[in-house]
Motif scaffolding. Structure first.
Motif, PDB file in Angstrom:
ATOM      1  N   SER A 131      18.397  -5.257  20.197  1.00  0.00           N
ATOM      2  CA  SER A 131      19.059  -5.958  19.094  1.00  0.00           C
ATOM      3  C   SER A 131      19.014  -7.457  19.382  1.00  0.00           C
ATOM      4  CB  SER A 131      20.508  -5.487  18.994  1.00  0.00           C
ATOM      5  OG  SER A 131      21.229  -6.319  18.118  1.00  0.00           O
ATOM      6  N   PHE A 132      18.846  -8.251  18.328  1.00  0.00           N
ATOM      7  CA  PHE A 132      18.757  -9.698  18.524  1.00  0.00           C
ATOM      8  C   PHE A 132      19.980 -10.254  19.241  1.00  0.00           C
ATOM      9  CE2 PHE A 132      19.039 -14.151  17.327  1.00  0.00           C
ATOM     10  CZ  PHE A 132      17.772 -14.587  17.663  1.00  0.00           C
ATOM     11  N   LYS A 133      21.144  -9.699  18.981  1.00  0.00           N
ATOM     12  CA  LYS A 133      22.366 -10.207  19.615  1.00  0.00           C
ATOM     13  C   LYS A 133      22.386  -9.944  21.122  1.00  0.00           C
ATOM     14  CE  LYS A 133      25.203  -6.145  18.506  1.00  0.00           C
ATOM     15  NZ  LYS A 133      25.284  -5.605  19.839  1.00  0.00           N
ATOM     16  N   ILE A 135      19.640 -10.263  23.090  1.00  0.00           N
ATOM     17  CA  ILE A 135      18.445 -10.876  23.657  1.00  0.00           C
ATOM     18  C   ILE A 135      18.756 -11.594  24.969  1.00  0.00           C
ATOM     19  CG2 ILE A 135      18.617 -13.095  22.463  1.00  0.00           C
ATOM     20  CD1 ILE A 135      15.587 -12.828  21.873  1.00  0.00           C
ATOM     21  N   VAL A 141       9.440 -11.650  22.303  1.00  0.00           N
ATOM     22  CA  VAL A 141       9.689 -11.786  20.872  1.00  0.00           C
ATOM     23  C   VAL A 141       8.349 -11.678  20.145  1.00  0.00           C
ATOM     24  CG1 VAL A 141      11.871 -13.029  20.895  1.00  0.00           C
ATOM     25  CG2 VAL A 141       9.764 -14.301  21.230  1.00  0.00           C
ATOM     26  N   LYS A 187      11.455 -18.513  12.633  1.00  0.00           N
ATOM     27  CA  LYS A 187      12.544 -17.684  12.110  1.00  0.00           C
ATOM     28  C   LYS A 187      12.028 -16.749  11.011  1.00  0.00           C
ATOM     29  CE  LYS A 187      16.577 -19.675  11.561  1.00  0.00           C
ATOM     30  NZ  LYS A 187      17.709 -20.450  11.009  1.00  0.00           N
ATOM     31  N   GLU A 192      10.714  -8.707  15.884  1.00  0.00           N
ATOM     32  CA  GLU A 192      11.546  -7.907  16.778  1.00  0.00           C
ATOM     33  C   GLU A 192      11.544  -8.464  18.192  1.00  0.00           C
ATOM     34  OE1 GLU A 192       9.504  -4.127  16.434  1.00  0.00           O
ATOM     35  OE2 GLU A 192       8.390  -4.479  18.281  1.00  0.00           O
ATOM     36  N   VAL A 193      12.497  -7.917  18.981  1.00  0.00           N
ATOM     37  CA  VAL A 193      12.604  -8.245  20.411  1.00  0.00           C
ATOM     38  C   VAL A 193      12.429  -6.968  21.190  1.00  0.00           C
ATOM     39  CG1 VAL A 193      14.071  -9.220  22.212  1.00  0.00           C
ATOM     40  CG2 VAL A 193      14.394  -9.934  19.848  1.00  0.00           C
TER      41      VAL A 193
END
Length: 197
Positions: A131-133, A135, A141, A187, A192-193
């Motif tokens: 999840s991006f949060k 990272i 990325v 952006k 995804e990460v």
């Protein structure tokens, strides 16, 4: 002739990091197995914590001979990647004479005996989706920068602080640079990460 040259450079830009150069090496190791709680495990060593992500094989192994903390490995990878800052872009390149985005990531991980696929869209099948949060530095990325709607660009996260994410990558215009995910272009192209370690 001018139209042909314009089309040629536009096409080169669109495929940017979709290199298919064969390095002659087989994918050997992906570190970071999901535990029952969904978080990556923390020990790394021979035949330990082989990735379970799609595209992984139980035959994949790691060449490290002793247990090493994942954070230390990530820091080593980042530090090595940064040594290429300023290197010019070269399609299919993996050396200081020139490199593309996947070449930079491939080379940085290879320094720690971790062999990733050579193409960015194939790299996006390894490790675990994050999840991006969540990272962290050392995560990968992925981006779609062309109209083909496929992953064709990858960067290595070098900083994830105070809500800003910076990543090192190789661009066709500036070579190996550090960019921010706050920049509009990145952006919009972000997909995804993934965490490999």
């Amino acid at each position: 002739m001018r139209k042909f040259l314009s089309f040629f450079f536009f096409a080169l830009f669109l495929i940017s990091c979709g290199s298919t150069k064969n390095t002659g090496k087989v994918s050997e190791a992906i570190i970071g197995k999901e535990t029952a709680k969904g978080k990556p495990s923390r020990r790394v060593g021979p035949n330990k914590n082989i990735a379970t992500s799609k595209g992984s094989s139980s035959k994949e192994k790691i060449e490290n001979t002793e247990d090493v903390k994942p954070k230390e490995i990530r820091e080593n990878i980042i530090d090595f990647a940064k040594t290429f800052e300023g290197t010019r872009y070269k399609f299919g390149g993996t050396t200081e004479a020139g490199m593309d985005c996947s070449g930079l990531v491939f080379t940085a991980f290879q320094k720690e005996n971790i062999t990733l696929p050579r193409i960015s869209r194939d790299m996006a099948t390894k490790g675990i989706l994050i999840s991006f949060k969540d990272i962290e530095e050392g995560d990968l990325v992925f981006f779609k920068t062309s109209s083909k709607n496929i992953i064709n660009h990858v960067g290595l996260v070098v900083e994830a602080k105070r809500g800003e994410v910076k990543f090192i990558h190789s661009t066709t215009r500036a070579g190996v640079i550090i960019s921010s995910l706050e920049e509009d272009y990145w952006k919009k192209a972000f997909v995804e990460v993934r965490r490999v370690i």
